[in-house]
Write a protein that holds these residues in place. Structure first.
Motif, mmCIF file in Angstrom:
data_model
loop_
_atom_site.group_PDB
_atom_site.id
_atom_site.type_symbol
_atom_site.label_atom_id
_atom_site.label_comp_id
_atom_site.label_asym_id
_atom_site.label_seq_id
_atom_site.Cartn_x
_atom_site.Cartn_y
_atom_site.Cartn_z
ATOM 1 N N ALA A 615 0.834 -1.213 0.000
ATOM 2 C CA ALA A 615 0.000 0.000 0.000
ATOM 3 C C ALA A 615 0.864 1.258 0.000
ATOM 4 N N LEU A 616 1.999 1.214 0.681
ATOM 5 C CA LEU A 616 2.909 2.360 0.680
ATOM 6 C C LEU A 616 3.424 2.612 -0.734
ATOM 7 N N GLU A 617 3.660 1.539 -1.468
ATOM 8 C CA GLU A 617 4.148 1.666 -2.842
ATOM 9 C C GLU A 617 3.073 2.212 -3.779
ATOM 10 N N THR A 618 1.851 1.674 -3.682
ATOM 11 C CA THR A 618 0.803 2.042 -4.638
ATOM 12 C C THR A 618 0.053 3.311 -4.237
ATOM 13 N N ASP A 619 -0.428 3.375 -2.982
ATOM 14 C CA ASP A 619 -1.285 4.479 -2.551
ATOM 15 C C ASP A 619 -0.516 5.759 -2.251
ATOM 16 N N HIS A 620 0.783 5.642 -2.028
ATOM 17 C CA HIS A 620 1.570 6.828 -1.704
ATOM 18 C C HIS A 620 2.649 7.101 -2.751
ATOM 19 N N ALA A 621 3.605 6.168 -2.883
ATOM 20 C CA ALA A 621 4.732 6.427 -3.786
ATOM 21 C C ALA A 621 4.279 6.539 -5.242
ATOM 22 N N ALA A 622 3.550 5.538 -5.740
ATOM 23 C CA ALA A 622 3.112 5.567 -7.136
ATOM 24 C C ALA A 622 2.111 6.698 -7.364
ATOM 25 N N ALA A 623 1.227 6.928 -6.397
ATOM 26 C CA ALA A 623 0.247 8.012 -6.531
ATOM 27 C C ALA A 623 0.950 9.367 -6.599
ATOM 28 N N TYR A 624 2.032 9.532 -5.859
ATOM 29 C CA TYR A 624 2.777 10.789 -5.903
ATOM 30 C C TYR A 624 3.406 10.991 -7.283
ATOM 31 N N ALA A 625 3.943 9.923 -7.852
ATOM 32 C CA ALA A 625 4.529 10.017 -9.194
ATOM 33 C C ALA A 625 3.481 10.439 -10.213
ATOM 34 N N ARG A 626 2.288 9.840 -10.118
ATOM 35 C CA ARG A 626 1.221 10.204 -11.062
ATOM 36 C C ARG A 626 0.780 11.656 -10.857
ATOM 37 N N GLY A 627 0.810 12.135 -9.617
ATOM 38 C CA GLY A 627 0.460 13.528 -9.348
ATOM 39 C C GLY A 627 1.446 14.493 -9.977
ATOM 40 N N ILE A 628 2.728 14.152 -9.962
ATOM 41 C CA ILE A 628 3.750 14.988 -10.602
ATOM 42 C C ILE A 628 3.522 15.025 -12.112
ATOM 43 N N GLU A 629 3.212 13.869 -12.691
ATOM 44 C CA GLU A 629 2.941 13.809 -14.130
ATOM 45 C C GLU A 629 1.725 14.662 -14.491
ATOM 46 N N ALA A 630 0.693 14.608 -13.652
ATOM 47 C CA ALA A 630 -0.519 15.388 -13.917
ATOM 48 C C ALA A 630 -0.231 16.886 -13.884
ATOM 49 N N ALA A 631 0.662 17.304 -12.975
ATOM 50 C CA ALA A 631 1.012 18.725 -12.885
ATOM 51 C C ALA A 631 1.709 19.192 -14.161
ATOM 52 N N LEU A 632 2.588 18.354 -14.723
ATOM 53 C CA LEU A 632 3.271 18.723 -15.967
ATOM 54 C C LEU A 632 2.277 18.759 -17.124
ATOM 55 N N ALA A 633 1.379 17.792 -17.176
ATOM 56 C CA ALA A 633 0.389 17.761 -18.255
ATOM 57 C C ALA A 633 -0.510 18.993 -18.200
ATOM 58 N N GLU A 634 -0.885 19.425 -17.009
ATOM 59 C CA GLU A 634 -1.720 20.613 -16.854
ATOM 60 C C GLU A 634 -0.986 21.865 -17.339
ATOM 61 N N PHE A 635 0.298 21.960 -17.022
ATOM 62 C CA PHE A 635 1.108 23.098 -17.465
ATOM 63 C C PHE A 635 1.170 23.140 -18.989
ATOM 64 N N LEU A 636 1.412 21.997 -19.605
ATOM 65 C CA LEU A 636 1.508 21.946 -21.063
ATOM 66 C C LEU A 636 0.178 22.287 -21.720
ATOM 67 N N SER A 637 -0.912 21.872 -21.125
ATOM 68 C CA SER A 637 -2.232 22.184 -21.675
ATOM 69 C C SER A 637 -2.471 23.693 -21.701
ATOM 70 N N GLY A 638 -2.098 24.378 -20.625
ATOM 71 C CA GLY A 638 -2.258 25.827 -20.580
ATOM 72 C C GLY A 638 -1.400 26.533 -21.610
ATOM 73 N N GLN A 639 -0.179 26.077 -21.776
ATOM 74 C CA GLN A 639 0.708 26.705 -22.757
ATOM 75 C C GLN A 639 0.256 26.444 -24.183
ATOM 76 N N ARG A 640 -0.338 25.300 -24.414
ATOM 77 C CA ARG A 640 -0.866 25.001 -25.747
ATOM 78 C C ARG A 640 -1.928 26.039 -26.141
ATOM 79 N N ALA A 641 -2.794 26.382 -25.182
ATOM 80 C CA ALA A 641 -3.858 27.350 -25.464
ATOM 81 C C ALA A 641 -3.275 28.704 -25.862
ATOM 82 N N VAL A 642 -2.254 29.155 -25.146
ATOM 83 C CA VAL A 642 -1.654 30.461 -25.433
ATOM 84 C C VAL A 642 -0.936 30.443 -26.776
ATOM 85 N N LEU A 643 -0.168 29.399 -27.033
ATOM 86 C CA LEU A 643 0.590 29.326 -28.275
ATOM 87 C C LEU A 643 -0.333 29.250 -29.493
ATOM 88 N N MET A 644 -1.413 28.501 -29.374
ATOM 89 C CA MET A 644 -2.337 28.424 -30.503
ATOM 90 C C MET A 644 -3.006 29.772 -30.756
#
Length: 684
Positions: A615-644
Motif C-alpha cells: 500500500a505504501l508503494e501504490t497508494d503513496h509512492a506511485a500516486a505521488y509520481a502520477r500527481g507529478i505527471e498530472a502537474a506537468l500535463a496541466e502546465f503543457l495544456s495551458g501553454q498550448r492554449a496560449v501558443l495556438m
C-alpha cells in the motif's frame, strides 16, 4: 439517491451568530485577501484573451474558489472531540456528542462564508456491498488477524458480534438493508435530528421507522454537511472522525483515509487521560505526519481541580510520551474546554456552576492579566476555552501549507498566461504597424507542442518509474531484514526462556525504516519533477522566441511548482505485533516446537506486513509520481492554449491586426496592469 425539499425556517438551519468565530479564524483573512486579488487578476487575463485563454483562466479561478483547507480531528475515547468540533463550527449541539462506539462515520463539515441557509445541503454515503461483505465474511482487520493466527475463540467472538450488528441493522431497515448498500442520500437542508438519523446509533427499535434515531447509522460511511458560516474569511472543512479504537479496526482504516485528505491534524486528548502507551494507535498515526501539521488540543480542563497547576504537568507528560515513542515531539499543545466554549456560544452559563466554575476562575487567574482581559463575559470564557488559540494554530498551518502551495501554483500559471498574452500583444502590434510577422501554421505549432509533451512526459515517467523501482527494492529489502531479525530474536528468546514466557517484538523498527525510505523516494521524485519541469519550460519558452521572433528580454515563463508528497499515514495502521490481547497469548501457547514457532511466526507477520509495504508503494509512492505527471500535463495544456492563440493572431493581415488593437486597447492596458499585480505574488 433520494432528496428532500426545504422544510425548515431559515433561522433554524444556520449556526447562531455570536461574533466569536470572527476573531478565532481571523488568521485566514490575509490568505483570503490574496486569493481574492489573484482571482480578480486572472479574471482580467481571461477578458483580454480569446475563448481558449478565457477557458484556462476560468479553470484557475474555479480552483481558487474551490480551495478549502481541511482539518482532520482524531482523539481518545471520551475526550470530547465532537463537542469540540461543534464549538469550532460555532454550532453547539449539531453533531451528537454521545455517539455509540459501533458507528464508523466520518462527518465532514464544509463551511462557506458566502453561502446562505438556502444553500445548505447534506449527503450521506453508505458502505458498499463489497465493504460490508468483507466485514461480515472476514471480520474486519481483527478477524483477519485472528484467522491467520488460528485463534478460533477470537474468531467466534467476532462472528457473534457481527451477527448481532447485522440483526440490529435488519430490524432497523428491513428489506431495504441490502438495497441501500453503496447508495447515498442527498438533502437540501439538514438539522440536528437529520444528522442523528445517520451518525448516532440509538437503540430505540420500537420508534417509528422515519423518526428513529440512528436509523441508518449502521451502514453510513461518510456524511458531508455544507452550510454558510459568515464569520469565516474563507472556506474551511472540519472532519470529525470515528477514531481508531473499535473491535474490527474498520474505523482505523477510515480515519487513516481522512487524515490523508487533510494537511492539518488536530489530536484531541482528555486532560484526565493525558497521553500514554495506551494511546499507541494515536501516536503511531501522528508520528507519520510532520510536527508542523499536528496540533494537540487537551480538552476538558474544566474538570481539573487546579488547572493552573496541573496543566504544566500534563504538558510535560505529553511531551515525554511523544519523545519516548517517536511521536511528533514539536507539535503545538493547546489546553482548553469545549464545554466552556459551547456555553460562550450559546450565551447560557447555568452549567458553569460548581466545580466547572471554580476551574474556570482558577484558569483565569493563571492565564488572564489586566493587559489581555476581554471586555465581555462571552469573549473572556471563549478565550479561556482555548478555541482562539486553536483557530490561530489552524489558520497558520493552512496558510503556510496548502494555502501557500495553491497560491504559488496558480500565481505562476497566471503569470505564464499573462506573459503569453503580452507576447501576443507584441506580435499584433508589430503586424499592425506593417512589420514582417512570419505566418505560423497552427498545425506546426501544435506538432511542436506534441513533441515536447511526448518527450518530456516520457522522460518524467521513465525517471519516476526508476525511482519507484528503487524504492520498491529498498522496501522489499527492509521487509526481509525485519522478518529475518524478528525470527532470529524469536529463536534467541526460545533458547533463553523456552515457551513459558510470551515473546514480544515491536514492529516500530519496520515502520521507521519504511518511513525513512519513503521520504528518500519523495525527495528524489520531487527533484526529478523540478528538473523535468525546468527543461520543459525552457523548451516551451524557446518555442515562443523562435516561432514569433519575440525579444528574449521581454518574455518570461516559469516552471510550475512540484506537488507536495502525501504523508505516509498508513504506516500507523495496526499490525499483529501491536496487539497484546489474549488471542496472541493463546496463539503463542499452542506452538509445539521451536521450529514451529519461528516458521509460523514468520508466515503470520509476513502476511500482515506485506499489505502495508504494498500500500505504501501504490497508494503513496506511485500516486505521488502520477500527481507529478498530472502537474506537468496541466502546465503543457495551458501553454498550448496560449501558443495556438498566438499562431492564429500571427496569421492575420495588417488591417485585421489594426482592427484588433483599435477595438481592444482597453483590454491590453488592463493586461499590463494585471502583470504588475501578479508580480506581487513573485515570492510565493
Amino acid at each position: 439517491m433520494t432528496a428532500e425539499k426545504l422544510r425548515l425556517d431559515p433561522a433554524e438551519r444556520v449556526p447562531p451568530k455570536s461574533g466569536l468565530l470572527s476573531a478565532t479564524y481571523a488568521g485566514f483573512s490575509g490568505r483570503a485577501g490574496r486569493i481574492e486579488t489573484l482571482d480578480r487578476a486572472i479574471a482580467d487575463i481571461g477578458e483580454a484573451g480569446d475563448r481558449a485563454i478565457d477557458i484556462a483562466a476560468q479553470r484557475m479561478r474555479k480552483r481558487l474558489r474551490e480551495f478549502e483547507p481541511s482539518v482532520t480531528m482524531i482523539g481518545q475515547v471520551k475526550a470530547g472531540k465532537t463537542s469540540l468540533v461543534n464549538a469550532m463550527i460555532g454550532w453547539p449541539g449539531l453533531l451528537p456528542a454521545d455517539v455509540n462506539p459501533w458507528t464508523s462515520v466520518v462527518t465532514s463539515l464544509h463551511m462557506d462564508p458566502r453561502q446562505t441557509a438556502v444553500g445548505n445541503s447534506a449527503r450521506f454515503r453508505f458502505f458498499s456491498e463489497e465493504e460490508w461483505g468483507r466485514l461480515l465474511e472476514r471480520g474486519g482487520r481483527v478477524g483477519e488477524l485472528a484467522r491467520r493466527a488460528g485463534a478460533e475463540q477470537e474468531i467466534e467472538k467476532v462472528r457473534q458480534q457481527l451477527e448481532e450488528m447485522r440483526e440490529k441493522s435488519r430490524r432497523r431497515l428491513g428489506r431495504k438493508f441490502e438495497m441501500l448498500l453503496g447508495q447515498e442520500h442527498d438533502y437540501g437542508y439538514f438539522d440536528e435530528e437529520l444528522v442523528q438519523r445517520y451518525v448516532c446509533l440509538g437503540d430505540d427499535l420500537d420508534a417509528s421507522p422515519e423518526d428513529r434515531q440512528g436509523r441508518f447509522a449502521d451502514i453510513t460511511k461518510a456524511a458531508d454537511l455544507h452550510f454558510g458560516q459568515p464569520e469565516l474569511p474563507m472556506k474551511l472543512c472540519i472532519r470529525d472522525t470515528p477514531g481508531v479504537n473499535d473491535t474490527f479496526m474498520i474505523r482505523e482504516q477510515i480515519t487513516i483515509h481522512a487524515i490523508r485528505e487533510s494537511r492539518i491534524c488536530v489530536v484531541v486528548l482528555s486532560a484526565h487521560q493525558a497521553l500514554s502507551s495506551v494511546d499507541m494507535a494515536l501516536i503511531r498515526l501522528i508520528s507519520n505526519i510532520k510536527s508542523r501539521e499536528v496540533v494537540i488540543f487537551v480538552n476538558r480542563i474544566d474538570e481539573l481541580a487546579d488547572p493552573g497547576r496541573e496543566v504544566p504537568e500534563i504538558r510535560d507528560s505529553i511531551r515525554a510520551t511523544l519523545q519516548s515513542h517517536g511521536g511528533p515531539a514539536e507539535a503545538q499543545i493547546i489546553f482548553g474546554s469545549a464545554f466552556w466554549a459551547n456555553h460562550a456560544l450559546s450565551g447560557r452559563y447555568d452549567g458553569l456552576k460548581g466545580a466547572s466554575g471554580e476551574a474556570l476562575l482558577n484558569w483565569a487567574q493563571s492565564e488572564v492579566s489586566a493587559e489581555n482581559a476581554d471586555p465581555s463575559v462571552d469573549s473572556m470564557i471563549w478565550s479561556l476555552s482555548g478555541l482562539p488559540a486553536l483557530g490561530k494554530a489552524i489558520a497558520e498551518r493552512a496558510d503556510s501549507g496548502p494555502g501557500a502551495e495553491l497560491e504559488a501554483k496558480i500565481a505562476r500559471a497566471a503569470r505564464n498566461l499573462a506573459n503569453g498574452l503580452s507576447a501576443s500583444r507584441s506580435v499584433v502590434s508589430r503586424g499592425a504597424e506593417g512589420a514582417s510577422v512570419t505566418p505560423i501554421d497552427p498545425d506546426r505549432i501544435g506538432a511542436e507542442i506534441d513533441r515536447i509533451e511526448a518527450e518530456r512526459l516520457e522522460e518524467l515517467r521513465s525517471r519516476l518509474d526508476a525511482a519507484l523501482d528503487d524504492f520498491r527494492g529498498r522496501a522489499a529489502g527492509t521487509h526481509r531484514t525485519f522478518l529475518d531479525r524478528a525470527a532470529a530474536s524469536l529463536i534467541q528468546h526460545l533458547e533463553k526462556h523456552g515457551e513459558k514466557k510470551v515473546w514480544i517484538y515491536e514492529p516500530s523498527g519496520l515502520r521507521l525504516l519504511l518511513r525513512s525510505g519513503y521520504r528518500v523516494y519523495a525527495r528524489a521524485a520531487s527533484k526529478i519533477g523540478e528538473d523535468v519541469f525546468y527543461r520543459t519550460t525552457s523548451e516551451i519558452c524557446d518555442l515562443y522566441l523562435r516561432a514569433f521572433s519575440i525579444p528574449e528580454k521581454s518574455f518570461a515563463l516559469e516552471a510550475p511548482p512540484v506537488p507536495a508528497a502525501p504523508a505516509p499515514v498508513l504506516l500507523g495502521q495496526t499490525i499483529a505485533l501491536d496487539l497484546k490481547g489474549n488471542w496472541w497469548t493463546r496463539w503463542w501457547r499452542r506452538r509445539r516446537s521451536y521450529a514451529s514457532f519461528a516458521r509460523e511466526f514468520t508466515d503470520l507477520i509476513h502476511a500482515e506486513t506485506l499489505p502495508v509495504v504494498q500500500a505504501l508503494e501504490t497508494d503513496h509512492a506511485a500516486a505521488y509520481a502520477r500527481g507529478i505527471e498530472a502537474a506537468l500535463a496541466e502546465f503543457l495544456s495551458g501553454q498550448r492554449a496560449v501558443l495556438m492563440d498566438l499562431a492564429e493572431r500571427a496569421d492575420l493581415d495588417a488591417g485585421e491586426l489594426r482592427a484588433q488593437i483599435g477595438g481592444g486597447q482597453q483590454r491590453w492596458d488592463t493586461l499590463k496592469s494585471t502583470l504588475s499585480v501578479l508580480a506581487a505574488f513573485d515570492n510565493t
